[in-house]
Design an enzyme around this catalytic site. Structure first.
Site, mmCIF file in Angstrom:
data_model
loop_
_atom_site.group_PDB
_atom_site.id
_atom_site.type_symbol
_atom_site.label_atom_id
_atom_site.label_comp_id
_atom_site.label_asym_id
_atom_site.label_seq_id
_atom_site.Cartn_x
_atom_site.Cartn_y
_atom_site.Cartn_z
ATOM 1 N N ASP A 104 0.842 -1.193 0.000
ATOM 2 C CA ASP A 104 0.000 0.000 0.000
ATOM 3 C C ASP A 104 0.877 1.242 0.000
ATOM 4 O O ASP A 104 2.007 1.222 0.475
ATOM 5 C CB ASP A 104 -0.976 -0.001 1.176
ATOM 6 C CG ASP A 104 -0.367 -0.541 2.466
ATOM 7 O OD1 ASP A 104 0.870 -0.724 2.529
ATOM 8 O OD2 ASP A 104 -1.112 -0.785 3.422
ATOM 9 N N GLU A 121 -5.867 3.466 3.573
ATOM 10 C CA GLU A 121 -6.328 4.090 4.810
ATOM 11 C C GLU A 121 -7.806 4.465 4.783
ATOM 12 O O GLU A 121 -8.412 4.708 5.829
ATOM 13 C CB GLU A 121 -5.493 5.336 5.124
ATOM 14 C CG GLU A 121 -4.021 5.070 5.389
ATOM 15 C CD GLU A 121 -3.772 4.293 6.681
ATOM 16 O OE1 GLU A 121 -4.739 4.059 7.433
ATOM 17 O OE2 GLU A 121 -2.613 3.931 6.925
#
Length: 405
Positions: free
Chosen positions: A76, A146
């Site tokens: 990520d 997130e």
């Protein structure tokens, strides 16, 4: 593969990985707006010889090297709206515009810069040592973890049809505990919880603070809801099952002598069981609606579900193969069981879209004697050495368990 040494191959990248990590740490970008980070990763993968493309805000590089299995390693790439307080010489002083257009500080406060650096390191080692493996490797760099938007964005953009079908997927996360830096931890089954957030708006009737009898007070209503929500876990959920209900924000009114028209609550839930998750959501709605009725709220409550994360549930056979590969490479003293981690991830959205098994593991990022700051803390700062090397070696050990000659 017998004449290929993962540790030595990664050690050759030491200065490059340190420079890469520092640059990434100093240039964090917020979820779904990672343009500089994307461009950086794209160029790196191109330089390594990968067939590279942007898909749904993320970057995917494919390296085909003969016949064999196909592996996917995901990292990520987004940062957080946090003002860094680590005191590091390479600390972020960057500000970015958030989704509301506000200028906010940005920081890699969750270690995604570690994940990118390890993912790129593994991709480079595989490119430079093609004699050591056979098959296809997919290096995937995902935006928006997130906010739980990124994996879905890539899948919605046609990820499954645009790249080779992988046989297995991997991911990792740098953690404060329970493993010290230099070690890794796997876990069979549910390793990360399912999670979701709710924005709940309840309505009242405005009035002067001296005349509460002429209004309906949403502050009192919201307060009653907060207290009542605390009974869901303690009185409705099996004590042997994990569940969390947190009210992270309650906002209402602007002046002491004005009873406002509405109140807004932001609620977060976590669970390791999908049935428990649905029970939590249903119970929250039931309690909110009941309190609104009791209070005489003039309008129904409004519910908005967001940041919805799937369960990360490691395949048993895949995890055993990865664990065995870790023990063979690192030694049993550096490999453990990281247990259940209450945080949530959208990683599994990608392997689930392909219908393939996966293994997600924890990576130690701090020395045992270091002060411990959790992910998302302004002082969260994993130790570069040996964390970067360990994360890269772990990725390679897992990948080569499928691709190694």
């Amino acid at each position: 593969m017998s004449d290929f040494n993962i540790t030595q191959a990664v050690k050759k990248l030491d200065s490059w990985q340190e420079e890469t990590y520092k640059w990434l740490h100093q240039h964090p970008e917020l979820s779904m707006a990672e343009s500089e980070t994307r461009d950086f990763i794209y160029q790196q993968l191109q330089d390594f010889g990968y067939e590279t493309q942007e898909i749904g805000g993320g970057i995917v590089g494919v390296l085909q090297n003969g016949t064999g299995k196909t592996t996917l390693f995901r990292a990520d790439i987004d940062g957080l709206p946090v003002k860094e307080e680590t005191g590091l010489e390479y600390a972020s002083t960057t500000t970015r515009r958030d989704q509301d257009g506000n200028e906010v500080p940005a920081m890699h406060a969750c270690g995604h810069d570690v994940h990118i650096t390890a993912g790129l390191g593994a991709a480079r080692v595989l490119s430079e040592n093609r004699q050591a493996w056979s098959g296809t490797h997919i290096a995937l760099f995902q935006p928006g973890e997130e906010t739980a938007q990124g994996a879905k964005s890539m899948v919605d953009a046609g990820l499954v049809k645009k790249i080779p079908h992988p046989d297995v997927a991997f991911g990792q996360h740098v953690l404060t505990a329970p493993m010290p830096t230099g070690s890794v931890g796997t876990h069979v089954g549910a390793i990360l919880s399912t999670g979701a957030s709710l924005k709940i708006t309840v309505h009242g009737k405005g009035s002067h603070g001296s005349m509460p009898h002429m209004g309906v007070d949403p502050v009192v209503l919201a307060s009653a809801i907060v207290l009542r929500l605390q009974t869901i876990v303690s009185r409705e959920i099996d004590p042997f099952k994990m569940a969390v209900v947190t009210v992270g924000s309650l906002q209402a009114g602007s002046k002491s002598n004005i009873i406002p028209e509405r109140a807004t609550l932001l609620v977060n839930i976590r669970a390791y069981d999908l049935e428990v998750r649905e029970h939590l959501l249903a119970a929250i709605e039931r309690i909110v609606n009941a309190e609104c009725e009791v209070t005489g709220s003039p309008d129904p409550a409004e519910f908005e579900l967001y940041d919805s994360y799937p369960l990360t549930n490691n395949d048993a056979e895949t995890t055993k193969t990865v664990t065995d590969a870790f023990i063979a490479h690192f030694g049993s003293e550096r490999v453990g069981d990281c247990g259940d981690v209450p945080a949530s991830e959208d990683f599994s959205t990608i392997p689930d879209a392909f219908g393939i098994p996966y293994c997600y593991w924890g990576l130690g990022g701090f020395r045992e004697e270091d002060p411990k700051f959790p992910n998302h803390n302004p002082k969260f700062a994993p130790i570069m050495k040996p964390t970067l090397a360990t994360g890269t070696e772990a990725a390679l050990a897992a990948i080569l368990a499928w691709l190694g000659n």
